[in-house]
Write an enzyme that holds these catalytic residues in place. Sequence first.
Site, PDB file in Angstrom:
ATOM      1  N   GLU A  40     -42.087 -94.784  29.949  1.00 33.00           N
ATOM      2  CA  GLU A  40     -42.213 -93.412  29.490  1.00 33.00           C
ATOM      3  C   GLU A  40     -43.477 -92.813  30.105  1.00 33.00           C
ATOM      4  O   GLU A  40     -44.469 -93.494  30.333  1.00 33.00           O
ATOM      5  CB  GLU A  40     -42.319 -93.424  27.962  1.00 33.00           C
ATOM      6  CG  GLU A  40     -42.513 -92.073  27.306  1.00 33.00           C
ATOM      7  CD  GLU A  40     -42.699 -92.206  25.798  1.00 33.00           C
ATOM      8  OE1 GLU A  40     -42.195 -91.343  25.073  1.00 33.00           O
ATOM      9  OE2 GLU A  40     -43.342 -93.184  25.348  1.00 33.00           O
ATOM     10  N   LYS A 110     -35.150 -87.992  25.204  1.00 29.90           N
ATOM     11  CA  LYS A 110     -35.523 -88.761  24.022  1.00 29.90           C
ATOM     12  C   LYS A 110     -35.011 -88.088  22.741  1.00 29.90           C
ATOM     13  O   LYS A 110     -35.282 -86.914  22.485  1.00 29.90           O
ATOM     14  CB  LYS A 110     -37.049 -88.888  23.980  1.00 29.90           C
ATOM     15  CG  LYS A 110     -37.603 -89.782  22.886  1.00 29.90           C
ATOM     16  CD  LYS A 110     -39.123 -89.842  23.033  1.00 29.90           C
ATOM     17  CE  LYS A 110     -39.780 -90.777  22.061  1.00 29.90           C
ATOM     18  NZ  LYS A 110     -41.251 -90.778  22.250  1.00 29.90           N
ATOM     19  N   CYS A 146     -39.154 -95.315  23.889  1.00 25.60           N
ATOM     20  CA  CYS A 146     -40.264 -95.574  22.972  1.00 25.60           C
ATOM     21  C   CYS A 146     -39.857 -95.579  21.497  1.00 25.60           C
ATOM     22  O   CYS A 146     -39.270 -96.528  21.011  1.00 25.60           O
ATOM     23  CB  CYS A 146     -41.381 -94.566  23.246  1.00 25.60           C
ATOM     24  SG  CYS A 146     -43.021 -95.124  22.691  1.00 25.60           S
TER      25      CYS A 146
END
Length: 266
Positions: A40, A110, A146
């Site tokens: 990321e 995301k 993440c």
Amino acid sequence: MRVALAQIRSGTDPAANLALIEDYTRRAADAGARLVLFPEATMCRFGPSLASIAEPLDGPWATGVRQIAERAGIVVVAGMFVPADSLDGRTRVTNTLIATGPGVDAHYDKIHLYDAFGFTESNTVAPGREPAVITVDGIGVGLTLCYDVRFPELYIELARRGAQLITVHASWGTGAGKLDQWTLLARARAIDTTGFVAAVDQAYPGDEIAALGPTGVGGSVVASPVGEVVASAGDDPALLVTDIDLDAARKVRETIAVMHNRTDHL
């Protein structure tokens, strides 16, 4: 499948970070990897204004990633930031993975934003809506970012969509127990899905930069379908190359039949 995890330490200059992608991708290709994973925020580490860094998916930075993947002949997955709609007068971006290389041209935004541990990602980042699975050499590969790793239902959905390998690309925040949580969560998601999980993090940037936000702790890891650590890294920059036995993974999925036995009515 041979997979490479590029545990880099991104800086604030996207051009310099693109050069890191060039270097690590070449090394991964030389090692025989068919897929190389970057963290990321590869485009730019957290800290600077993301809106000032963000570029569209057909912009020069993403185009540079595509050219690197084409020259190396392998699939590259890397974190970047893309302009998004504003909200309540706030300019926002999407926290995005670009996936590019032979037979692959995709991206993932995301879904789960990091509004935790005193950090509010949703102030500057618009959430994604759609899970993403790419195909690399005939193998389904799910993409996550993440904080997604704390939400097992996303990983179950990716496995249902055919992912035998799920990747996690992170810039994990420091703090008491955070490194242990990172590696444990990656292993847990592998057990949940009876598939492989390859989790690549930013290398630890040092205490001064780490104090600015979630900028990485290292600890990149590949977990087997039964949660065993297949390969792992320390906290410094590293290229982690490992072979994933997908035939063994299929046997585990048949033997430990949680994907087949799962019910949705509870």
